[in-house]
Design an enzyme around this catalytic site. Structure first.
Site, PDB file in Angstrom:
ATOM      1  CG  ASP A 299       2.817  41.271  49.047  1.00  9.20           C
ATOM      2  OD1 ASP A 299       2.861  40.619  50.491  1.00  9.20           O
ATOM      3  OD2 ASP A 299       3.572  41.936  48.612  1.00  9.20           O
TER       4      ASP A 299
HETATM    5  C1  BGC Z   1       6.070  41.565  50.962  1.00 10.28           C
HETATM    6  C2  BGC Z   1       6.320  40.116  50.369  1.00 10.28           C
HETATM    7  C3  BGC Z   1       6.447  38.992  51.382  1.00 10.28           C
HETATM    8  C4  BGC Z   1       5.255  39.161  52.235  1.00 10.28           C
HETATM    9  C5  BGC Z   1       5.183  38.163  53.473  1.00 10.28           C
HETATM   10  C6  BGC Z   1       4.910  41.450  52.052  1.00 10.28           C
HETATM   11  O1  BGC Z   1       4.903  42.610  52.887  1.00 10.28           O
HETATM   12  O2  BGC Z   1       5.731  42.484  50.031  1.00 10.28           O
HETATM   13  O3  BGC Z   1       7.303  40.312  49.550  1.00 10.28           O
HETATM   14  O4  BGC Z   1       6.418  37.921  50.920  1.00 10.28           O
HETATM   15  O5  BGC Z   1       5.322  40.475  53.046  1.00 10.28           O
HETATM   16  O6  BGC Z   1       6.256  38.211  54.450  1.00 10.28           O
END
Ligand code: BGC
Length: 728
Positions: A299
């Site tokens: 993530d």
């Molecule tokens: C979130 C994810 C997301 C990623 C990219 C993160 O902060 O937890 O769910 O896919 O950002 O935008």
């Protein structure tokens, strides 16, 4: 048949597990087996040939995923030229345009030494331009085919614009609605999350990942993120091994079985082990046990944040911990740039690096990027927000609205009735919820616009937000704004906010009948308004066609058929209560002095405008062997209008080696029942569906007696009961 088996064996060194499983499952279909096998073998050979040519730096480049912006595109292009970037995460600030995609792709393909294409990944969560409801709402449809269709629609807009990979579905189980991200999840139940997740994967990926209108699914967040302590986003979790296996992991396994191309490692720690460093989950389960052969993405910054968790001392340590645990691609942070040094020091092996790169290249091949790296600009723009897509999301949204109360059958609203539309959300366009994709809120049909445009014969529909309106019925539009939920937007108190409660009370004082429409992203506590409302419709954040979909339901063009996938509580302090609680030794003590232990509206509950009667539940046998099955049937008579009904099947293991949930959803069917019809609905219940992890954490079906229920919700009063025995 023999020849084919030998053939498969000879390939087992190069073909990943998942494909071997697939091939073995397809043994009866000779031609397809040979064809797929050859294709996959060719791909693996190409990957090996490419790997042999790559420098360590080029390999590491495939594992780094920065965020491109227009104003940093020169340095980004330089890095692409040097083969130091394999993919990008696209955020709202980045132009998501096929021209920009092609511009970067051209550098990767035509100006880098090996010409390896890059890919774009982004959050297409519930639509790209034409938006449909959030995943929690989508799951409330209990309609796998609808969810698959919606995901395919999202892909048909997003993929041509440049989305190769979408960071969806989210299959996190969430039993704590204080957590701001509950709207992104399929709710509290294991089976719902598994089936909805798998349907979403099928919808995005279609039957051909290389087609211009499909994209690869990145299933998230592996794992346990929805169990954040206290509902505080990114807080640690405390999950036992058994609960992890029985509750939090099955939806991820179902997504892997549906062919998901990638997974995203979560932010949270699971009982002391941060998910992005969890070798057991990412390697032993996902790869070795489930046979997954795609890549795992971190993530956003979750690799560098291993330092914040306090499990690594620096960025270099973070990189070796993550990649050795099975995490392949690092989003945003760049700890993986230490990998060349780590290889020299023997802390990361070349095999581990090669394997990670191989997984990325494999998905790039499956996406067809090596053969066809560019986007067709004209086709991309032509695919956006067509009339057909708007019509589709209107239908989809209407299938997700849950009718919780309908006193005196006030709904559907009748012809010639006089309606005052009121409440703070009457004119709102803020109905995309969290993750708006590239959707523009100016496209939203507001509740008022929809109610006026579609009014029935002789109906008066007037705006009572400013003017005094003389009408019999108030439609009060309230709920949560999109800023009230989403990533990091948690709430300690999930009760409907005071201004909305007041709007309902004011309406009650002025009008004979009050219909409350709640636009929300979580199961808000409705206790303060429940007595004042004659009807309550949970409309969620319905997306682009919000007002039209709402009018379809309120005016009876659509008979509501959605049901809750998360319990609606009486009080915030009841969190967590979910229908599959386990039995305690003294259930009579399991409540509060000020509130009982029941939800206001249980899991699986939702009304329609019809009159349905369940009767004659029956089983084909009172017993089944550990590898057997029984058929469970029930009659449903429809005395009202045509409708869809979600028929639910639950079991409870009465005596087992560990305490088992009070009820577990084992199957459901959404069936159409015509007015006057008596429908027979049958389920085949297999003993294998009763399996759980025992004291030794082995997945077993234990013999003994089971409760069995079939009905219209998880509440006992909505269920018919029988029991059966599983024999040795
Ligand atoms: C979130 C994810 C997301 C990623 C990219 C993160 O902060 O937890 O769910 O896919 O950002 O935008």
């Amino acid at each position: 048949m023999k020849r084919k088996k030998l053939f498969l064996l000879s390939l087992s060194l190069t073909i990943p597990f998942a494909h071997l499983n697939y091939l073995q499952a397809r043994e009866s279909d000779n031609s397809a087996v040979i064809e797929v096998t050859k294709e996959e073998t060719k791909t693996e050979e190409k990957i090996n040939a490419l790997l042999a040519k790559m420098t360590i730096e080029e390999k590491v480049g495939q594992l780094l995923q920065p965020i491109p912006f227009k104003d940093n595109s020169e340095p980004i292009k330089e890095a692409l030229r040097r083969g130091e970037i394999g993919s990008f995460t696209i955020v709202k600030k980045t132009p998501m345009e096929p021209e920009f995609y092609n511009e970067l792709q051209k550098v990767a393909v035509e100006e880098s030494r090996l010409g390896i294409p890059m890919f774009f990944g982004l959050d297409v969560i519930h639509g790209f331009n034409t938006m449909y409801p959030n995943p929690l709402a989508m799951a409330s449809s209990w309609d796998d085919a609808l969810v698959e269709r919606a995901a395919a629609l999202a892909a048909s807009e997003a993929a041509p614009m440049g989305a190769d990979v979408t960071y969806s579905p989210n299959v996190d189980i969430c039993r704590d609605p204080r957590w701001g991200r509950i709207a992104e999840t399929p709710g509290e139940d294991v089976l719902i999350a598994s089936r909805m997740g798998a349907a979403t994967v099928r919808g995005y990926q279609g039957s051909d990942l290389s087609a211009p209108n499909t994209m690869a699914a990145c299933v998230k967040h592996l794992v346990g993120y929805g169990a954040a302590m206290g509902g505080r986003d990114k807080q640690f979790t405390e999950i036992s091994d058994r609960t992890l296996l029985d509750v939090y992991l099955p939806s991820f396994e179902a997504a892997a079985n549906a062919g998901a191309s990638s997974f995203m490692a979560a932010f949270n720690d699971i009982s002391g082990v941060p998910a992005s460093a969890n070798r057991y989950v990412m390697t032993e389960l996902l790869r070795e046990k489930w046979g997954f052969d795609g890549f795992v993405l971190s993530d956003w910054d979750s690799v560098i944040e291993l330092m914040n968790h306090g499990v690594v001392a620096g960025t270099k340590d973070a990189a070796s911990t993550a990649i050795n645990a099975g995490l392949d691609v690092e989003m945003n942070s760049t700890c993986f740039s230490h990998i060349p040094e780590l290889i020299k020091e023997g802390k990361v092996s070349m095999d581990v690096l090669d394997e990670a790169v191989r997984r990325v290249l494999r998905i790039k091949y499956r996406l067809g990027l090596f053969d066809n790296p560019y986007r067709d600009v004209k086709a991309a723009y032509a695919a956006q927000m067509t009339d057909e897509n708007r019509q589709a999301v209107r239908e989809i949204a209407s299938q997700t609205m849950v009718l919780l109360k309908n006193e005196g059958r006030i709904l559907p609203l009748a012809e010639n009735s006089s309606i005052a539309v009121t409440g703070q959300m009457t004119h709102t366009k803020d109905l995309y919820g969290h993750w708006k994709g590239y959707g523009d809120m100016k496209d939203v049909v507001t509740p008022f616009e929809g109610l006026v445009a579609n009014k029935l014969k002789g109906m008066s529909v007037e705006d009572a937000t400013i003017n005094e309106v003389n009408a019999d019925i108030a439609v009060v539009c309230i709920g949560e704004e999109s800023k009230d939920f989403g990533e990091s937007d948690n709430m300690a108190d999930i009760t409907l906010q005071p201004q909305y409660i007041k709007a309902v009370k004011d309406a009650k004082a002025k009008y004979k009948k009050v219909v409350v429409v709640v636009f929300c992203g979580r199961p808000v506590v409705l206790t303060p308004i429940v007595d004042d409302a004659d009807a309550i419709l949970i409309a969620w954040h319905p997306g682009t066609e919000a007002g039209n979909a709402l009018s379809d339901v309120l005016y009876g063009k659509v008979n509501p058929s959605a049901k809750t996938v998360v319990s609606f509580l009486k009080h915030s302090g009841q969190v967590p209560i979910f229908y599959s609680d386990r039995l305690s030794g003294r259930p009579r003590n399991n409540f509060y002095n000020d509130v009982d232990a029941n939800p206001l509206y249980p899991f699986g509950f939702g009304l329609n405008y019809s009159y349905l009667t369940y009767s004659k539940m029956r089983v084909s046998s009172n017993s089944m062997s550990k590898d057997g099955s029984i058929t469970v049937s029930v009659n449903i008579h429809n005395q009202g209008m045509d409708c869809y009904e979600v028929v639910q099947l639950y079991t409870h293991d009465i005596v087992a080696s560990v305490t088992r949930p009070l009820k577990e959803l084992k199957d459901y069917k959404k069936v159409f029942i015509k007015k006057g019809e008596t429908k027979v609905v049958s389920f085949e219940l297999k003993a294998s569906q009763l399996a759980f992890h025992n004291l030794k954490l082995e997945k077993v079906v234990e013999p003994g007696e089971f409760d069995l229920w079939v009905g219209s919700s998880s509440a006992n009063e909505d269920l018919q009961h029988k029991s059966f025995v599983v024999t040795e």
